[in-house]
Design a protein around this motif. Structure first.
Motif, PDB file in Angstrom:
ATOM      1  N   LEU A 198       0.815  -1.338  -0.253  1.00  0.00           N
ATOM      2  CA  LEU A 198       0.091  -0.121   0.160  1.00  0.00           C
ATOM      3  C   LEU A 198       1.131   1.345   0.044  1.00  0.00           C
ATOM      4  O   LEU A 198       1.659   1.423   0.909  1.00  0.00           O
ATOM      5  CB  LEU A 198      -0.902  -0.156   1.283  1.00  0.00           C
ATOM      6  CG  LEU A 198      -1.810   1.148   1.262  1.00  0.00           C
ATOM      7  CD1 LEU A 198      -3.321   0.742   2.022  1.00  0.00           C
ATOM      8  CD2 LEU A 198      -1.522   2.400   2.048  1.00  0.00           C
ATOM      9  N   ALA A 200       0.794   5.182   0.290  1.00  0.00           N
ATOM     10  CA  ALA A 200      -0.027   6.500   0.761  1.00  0.00           C
ATOM     11  C   ALA A 200       0.981   7.954   0.533  1.00  0.00           C
ATOM     12  O   ALA A 200       1.979   7.934   1.237  1.00  0.00           O
ATOM     13  CB  ALA A 200      -0.473   6.229   1.922  1.00  0.00           C
ATOM     14  N   ASP A 201       0.402   8.900  -0.138  1.00  0.00           N
ATOM     15  CA  ASP A 201       0.768  10.072  -0.053  1.00  0.00           C
ATOM     16  C   ASP A 201       0.031  10.850   0.742  1.00  0.00           C
ATOM     17  O   ASP A 201      -0.915  11.131   0.155  1.00  0.00           O
ATOM     18  CB  ASP A 201       1.179  10.711  -1.619  1.00  0.00           C
ATOM     19  CG  ASP A 201       2.064   9.703  -2.605  1.00  0.00           C
ATOM     20  OD1 ASP A 201       3.337   9.381  -2.012  1.00  0.00           O
ATOM     21  OD2 ASP A 201       1.899   9.502  -3.801  1.00  0.00           O
ATOM     22  N   THR A 202       0.870  11.535   1.701  1.00  0.00           N
ATOM     23  CA  THR A 202       0.209  12.299   2.488  1.00  0.00           C
ATOM     24  C   THR A 202       0.767  13.767   2.591  1.00  0.00           C
ATOM     25  O   THR A 202       1.658  14.171   2.207  1.00  0.00           O
ATOM     26  CB  THR A 202       0.394  11.759   3.891  1.00  0.00           C
ATOM     27  OG1 THR A 202       1.740  11.826   4.392  1.00  0.00           O
ATOM     28  CG2 THR A 202       0.068  10.168   3.900  1.00  0.00           C
ATOM     29  N   ARG A 233       5.708  10.184   1.278  1.00  0.00           N
ATOM     30  CA  ARG A 233       5.444   8.845   0.968  1.00  0.00           C
ATOM     31  C   ARG A 233       5.553   7.707   1.935  1.00  0.00           C
ATOM     32  O   ARG A 233       6.587   7.538   2.686  1.00  0.00           O
ATOM     33  CB  ARG A 233       6.102   8.683  -0.320  1.00  0.00           C
ATOM     34  CG  ARG A 233       6.235   7.324  -0.842  1.00  0.00           C
ATOM     35  CD  ARG A 233       5.133   6.845  -1.338  1.00  0.00           C
ATOM     36  NE  ARG A 233       4.566   7.607  -2.653  1.00  0.00           N
ATOM     37  CZ  ARG A 233       5.152   7.386  -3.930  1.00  0.00           C
ATOM     38  NH1 ARG A 233       6.055   6.395  -4.075  1.00  0.00           N
ATOM     39  NH2 ARG A 233       4.799   8.068  -4.823  1.00  0.00           N
ATOM     40  N   GLU A 235       4.950   3.548   2.351  1.00  0.00           N
ATOM     41  CA  GLU A 235       4.872   2.310   1.419  1.00  0.00           C
ATOM     42  C   GLU A 235       4.720   1.059   2.837  1.00  0.00           C
ATOM     43  O   GLU A 235       5.743   1.017   3.356  1.00  0.00           O
ATOM     44  CB  GLU A 235       5.627   2.024   0.576  1.00  0.00           C
ATOM     45  CG  GLU A 235       5.966   2.889  -0.628  1.00  0.00           C
ATOM     46  CD  GLU A 235       6.650   2.688  -1.500  1.00  0.00           C
ATOM     47  OE1 GLU A 235       7.740   1.840  -1.622  1.00  0.00           O
ATOM     48  OE2 GLU A 235       7.155   3.658  -2.503  1.00  0.00           O
ATOM     49  N   PHE A 251      -9.997   4.100   3.778  1.00  0.00           N
ATOM     50  CA  PHE A 251      -9.470   5.088   4.970  1.00  0.00           C
ATOM     51  C   PHE A 251      -9.078   4.715   5.948  1.00  0.00           C
ATOM     52  O   PHE A 251      -8.160   4.818   6.670  1.00  0.00           O
ATOM     53  CB  PHE A 251     -10.384   6.447   4.983  1.00  0.00           C
ATOM     54  CG  PHE A 251      -9.739   7.307   5.755  1.00  0.00           C
ATOM     55  CD1 PHE A 251      -8.590   7.964   5.680  1.00  0.00           C
ATOM     56  CD2 PHE A 251     -10.220   7.592   7.249  1.00  0.00           C
ATOM     57  CE1 PHE A 251      -8.011   9.248   6.562  1.00  0.00           C
ATOM     58  CE2 PHE A 251      -9.684   8.270   8.078  1.00  0.00           C
ATOM     59  CZ  PHE A 251      -8.443   9.138   7.850  1.00  0.00           C
ATOM     60  N   VAL A 254      -5.734   2.927   5.954  1.00  0.00           N
ATOM     61  CA  VAL A 254      -4.547   3.780   5.645  1.00  0.00           C
ATOM     62  C   VAL A 254      -4.534   4.386   6.940  1.00  0.00           C
ATOM     63  O   VAL A 254      -3.254   4.376   7.354  1.00  0.00           O
ATOM     64  CB  VAL A 254      -5.051   4.802   4.672  1.00  0.00           C
ATOM     65  CG1 VAL A 254      -3.972   5.764   4.577  1.00  0.00           C
ATOM     66  CG2 VAL A 254      -5.140   4.319   3.239  1.00  0.00           C
ATOM     67  N   ARG A 255      -5.480   4.761   7.746  1.00  0.00           N
ATOM     68  CA  ARG A 255      -5.249   5.738   9.176  1.00  0.00           C
ATOM     69  C   ARG A 255      -4.682   4.621  10.247  1.00  0.00           C
ATOM     70  O   ARG A 255      -3.738   5.086  10.821  1.00  0.00           O
ATOM     71  CB  ARG A 255      -6.494   5.812   9.696  1.00  0.00           C
ATOM     72  CG  ARG A 255      -6.588   6.610  11.221  1.00  0.00           C
ATOM     73  CD  ARG A 255      -7.863   7.244  11.404  1.00  0.00           C
ATOM     74  NE  ARG A 255      -8.907   6.137  11.611  1.00  0.00           N
ATOM     75  CZ  ARG A 255     -10.254   6.586  11.613  1.00  0.00           C
ATOM     76  NH1 ARG A 255     -10.712   7.535  11.678  1.00  0.00           N
ATOM     77  NH2 ARG A 255     -11.310   5.290  11.643  1.00  0.00           N
ATOM     78  N   VAL A 269      -4.825  12.761   3.086  1.00  0.00           N
ATOM     79  CA  VAL A 269      -4.414  11.677   1.980  1.00  0.00           C
ATOM     80  C   VAL A 269      -4.620  12.070   0.601  1.00  0.00           C
ATOM     81  O   VAL A 269      -5.638  12.046   0.075  1.00  0.00           O
ATOM     82  CB  VAL A 269      -5.296  10.453   2.198  1.00  0.00           C
ATOM     83  CG1 VAL A 269      -4.564   9.130   1.515  1.00  0.00           C
ATOM     84  CG2 VAL A 269      -5.184   9.939   3.714  1.00  0.00           C
ATOM     85  N   ARG A 271      -3.157  10.703  -2.046  1.00  0.00           N
ATOM     86  CA  ARG A 271      -3.555   9.570  -2.972  1.00  0.00           C
ATOM     87  C   ARG A 271      -3.127   8.214  -2.087  1.00  0.00           C
ATOM     88  O   ARG A 271      -2.190   8.072  -1.355  1.00  0.00           O
ATOM     89  CB  ARG A 271      -2.985   9.605  -4.278  1.00  0.00           C
ATOM     90  CG  ARG A 271      -1.531   9.647  -4.351  1.00  0.00           C
ATOM     91  CD  ARG A 271      -0.928   9.820  -5.835  1.00  0.00           C
ATOM     92  NE  ARG A 271      -1.198  10.827  -6.330  1.00  0.00           N
ATOM     93  CZ  ARG A 271      -0.656  12.088  -6.063  1.00  0.00           C
ATOM     94  NH1 ARG A 271       0.306  12.336  -5.224  1.00  0.00           N
ATOM     95  NH2 ARG A 271      -1.068  13.192  -6.727  1.00  0.00           N
ATOM     96  N   ALA A 272      -3.824   7.114  -2.433  1.00  0.00           N
ATOM     97  CA  ALA A 272      -3.242   5.717  -1.791  1.00  0.00           C
ATOM     98  C   ALA A 272      -3.819   4.834  -2.714  1.00  0.00           C
ATOM     99  O   ALA A 272      -4.848   4.758  -3.319  1.00  0.00           O
ATOM    100  CB  ALA A 272      -4.078   5.528  -0.474  1.00  0.00           C
TER     101      ALA A 272
END
Length: 554
Positions: A198, A200-202, A233, A235, A251, A254-255, A269, A271-272
């Protein structure tokens, strides 16, 4: 640059570049800078918003310097300090900073956001009048002839009929699902991996480290790379059933993954995505007048951070060769060296990426503990510290067979490797400049401590035409001489790098690879070796015959 539609009136393009990602955009810059007429087509309506690659290395920044856009790119990057690896217990194992000598004249490893890079590269194309771009344009088919390729291009939505464009050469820079590769029927060899990651760009992230962080906890391997302006980023290696590849991660997942590192809201977020990766290499990088570059040619796991960087190496290796052939200064044999030179390094980088994933991101607790033990033992030794901290495990981009000259089967170790780029003094004003900026955009001949008699030996020799640069040693001022650019050491690095070559010439290709190192007396032999890449001769007159392509391109 002109935005255009296929089939527009005007001089026909000499090269069709399919795909406007970083590799295609860079190839268009390099070709356009050499005066080649380029048509760049992209099936999407604009540049990508997907943050795929995350790191530009020093060699890639040097390639962008060759394209004349490095100053526009620097505001996008975080000048980085390598990668820090953490063990099972969360303690640092080693900080791999790279060689530390700025061999290429740029920081070693630099986080960036790919959407920003693509937008700037596209904007910078406007300064190149021979490059035209057509977005929302799809390649439908290819017809190949001895002297050209006919490409059928049309709107990506299929609402209008495709039109044909005849070009001397086609570059497939259209990614892992390459249409060009499919139309050519070129298979890829290697394997795909079932592991799901996964990404995730935060936004608004507290991380401000200028190095990547690889956390090798086998219970949940994690990569963290901080970017500019609060971007970061993450990963994560996923466990079975957490999210399918290609699906939008919920979400809540991701969280939960980010909880050990920060609190997050949906708005933070950017993008993920969940994905798997591949280790693949095309069987052929050249098929007649068509070439494969970037992910169309090779795909690799992300753990060495070399996917995009390998694509840029493809672009700089091939672009100058196409420019030479189109200008009538070289024959078709030079284009064969693209596969010969790039394949071994691409294969080595793919293998390294797989090995790093197996070792650094293992899910085996036993293997991870052995890894930590061996790394901690290695960094206690001088050899081990140098090997790991300077990343000496990275494959060197050394060309052993191709457009290089090794006299008598041997050569200086500099041959086939990128020329180091120190800062030098040049001109009567003793200005400080990067060496590449003095060498210029084409071939160059660097004389190291060569006297006038030595320079006379290369005057009139059938070496590739280019700039002559006279490097004086022993902390002397540059020499003024018609037809030569005088340079001298500015900070001790040029002396340290080149003093052992005193009395010899260094022939440098447009991609900054060293083609030959030789004494004045060996000039004729070097020219003879390079003659195999010359355009054909008329056997009756021994005059050069312009190739079909250079004639069509004039």
């Amino acid at each position: 640059m002109t935005a255009t539609s296929p089939g527009h009136p005007g001089p026909p393009p000499q090269v069709l570049v399919v795909g406007a990602g970083p590799t295609g955009l860079t190839a268009a810059h390099l070709l356009g800078s050499a005066g080649v007429r380029v048509l760049l087509v992209e099936r999407n309506a604009g540049t990508s918003d997907d943050a795929k690659a995350i790191s530009l290395d020093d060699e890639s920044l040097r390639i962008l310097q060759c394209a004349g856009v490095d100053e526009a790119i620097y505001p996008l990057i975080v000048p980085g300090t390598g990668t820090k690896y953490f063990g099972v217990d969360g303690r640092p194992l080693v900080h791999a900073r790279g060689p530390g000598d700025r061999r290429h004249g740029h920081p070693f490893k630099n986080p960036f956001a790919q959407p920003d890079l693509e937008r700037v590269l596209l904007a910078e194309l406007r300064r190149l009048p021979t490059v035209e771009a057509s977005f929302g344009t799809r390649l439908y088919s290819l017809e190949r002839f001895d002297d050209r390729v006919r490409a059928w291009l049309g709107p990506a939505d299929g609402e209008a009929a495709a039109v044909s464009v005849d070009v001397p050469y086609v570059l497939g820079c259209d990614g892992g699902r390459s249409t060009v590769r499919e139309l050519l029927g070129v298979p890829m060899q290697g394997r795909s991996f079932p592991d799901v990651w996964l990404v995730a760009d935060t936004l608004d992230d507290p991380h401000d480290q200028r190095y990547g962080m690889h956390h090798g906890d086998p219970r949940r391997p994690v990569v963290i790379v901080a970017g500019r302006d609060g971007r970061c980023r993450y990963e994560f290696r996923l466990r079975p059933g957490e999210c399918a590849p290609g699906a939008a991660p919920p979400f809540e997942l991701v969280r939960e993954l980010l909880r050990p590192y920060r609190e997050i809201t949906p708005a933070q977020v950017e993008r993920a995505v969940a994905y798997t990766f591949h280790a693949l290499l095309a069987d052929r990088l050249r098929e007649g007048r068509c070439f494969l570059l970037g992910d169309a040619a090779h795909m690799m796991p992300p753990f060495a951070g070399q996917g995009l960087n390998s694509g840029l190496r493809d672009a700089v290796n091939l672009s100058w060769k196409l420019a030479e052939v189109l200008a009538g200064r070289a024959g078709d044999a030079l284009l064969d060296t693209y596969d010969t030179e790039r394949r071994p390094h691409a294969r080595a980088v793919i293998d390294l990426s797989v090995r790093l994933g197996d070792i650094v991101m293992t899910t085996s607790m036993a293997r991870a503990r052995v890894r930590d033990l061996l790394v901690r033992a290695a960094v206690r030794t001088p050899w081990g510290r140098r090997y790991l901290r300077e990343m000496r495990y990275r494959p060197v981009a050394r060309v052993r067979t191709g457009a290089v000259v090794r006299l008598d089967g041997s050569a200086d170790p500099l041959v086939g490797t990128p020329l180091p780029q120190p800062h030098v003094l040049y001109g009567a004003a003793l200005r400080v400049a990067r060496l590449d900026d003095v060498l210029g955009s084409g071939w160059s001949l660097l004389g190291v401590g060569i006297d006038d008699t030595g320079w006379a030996a290369v005057e009139g020799a059938e070496l590739p035409p280019g700039r002559h640069v006279d490097l004086v040693l022993d902390d002397r001022t540059p020499r003024e001489h018609p037809g030569r650019e005088g340079i001298a050491d500015s900070d001790g690095r040029a002396e340290a790098l080149f003093s052992r070559l005193a009395g010899r010439f260094v022939l440098v290709r447009p991609d900054r690879l060293v083609a030959a190192v030789f004494t004045p007396e060996e000039t004729g032999r070097v020219a003879q070796h390079l003659d195999r890449f010359a355009p054909p001769r008329d056997p009756a007159t021994t005059a050069r015959i312009p190739s079909i392509i250079s004639g069509a391109a004039s």
